[in-house]
Design a protein around this motif. Structure first.
Motif: not given
Length: 147
Positions: A27, A32-33, A36, A77
């Motif tokens: 993360k 996670t970005t 996403a 995400a």
């Protein structure tokens, strides 16, 4: 209880603790970005792509890095992408994806450990040969059920 503690496969226990540390590292490293962004792109193509894409993404990640950290990473995400309805696709993917590789699920690792102690050896190649053939079509049908 003492016998259970003595017989526990401690390497698996340490492995699972390490998985949670990995989640925070990934993360903080921006995974996670990035995920996403992938989910947002899938959403822009429509609900079918979003559900099936998210489910397969979760499944592939689960099969490679285990379902416990994957479900957490993908939940983060999905929240960043702003579509909590995709959590169901994540759950399905994270539960079926680990059937593709032995490392995908802690329960599988534990069962393989128990079976090996009983003299039943199931190799990674044998496990994956079956898992990679059966899992994708079952996953697709399950995800279509969400639509």
């Amino acid at each position: 209880p003492l016998l259970t503690i003595k017989a526990a496969p401690w390497q698996v226990v340490w492995f699972s603790i390490g998985l949670y540390v990995v989640v925070y590292g990934l993360k903080n490293g921006g995974l996670t970005t990035y995920l996403a962004g992938v989910i947002i792109e899938l959403q822009s193509m429509g609900n079918v792509y979003a559900v099936i894409g998210t489910g397969f993404l979760s499944a592939i990640l689960s099969s490679v890095m285990n379902n416990m950290p994957t479900i957490m990473i993908m939940d983060i995400a999905i929240a960043e992408a702003g579509n909590s309805a995709l959590a169901y696709a994540n759950i399905i993917g994270c539960n079926l994806g680990p059937k593709m590789t032995p490392i995908g699920s802690l329960a599988t690792l534990l069962w393989l450990h128990v079976l090996a102690q009983k003299g039943v050896k199931i190799g990674w190649g044998e496990y994956m040969k079956v898992g990679l053939v059966i899992t994708p079509p079952v996953l697709l049908v399950a995800l279509i059920g969400l639509l």
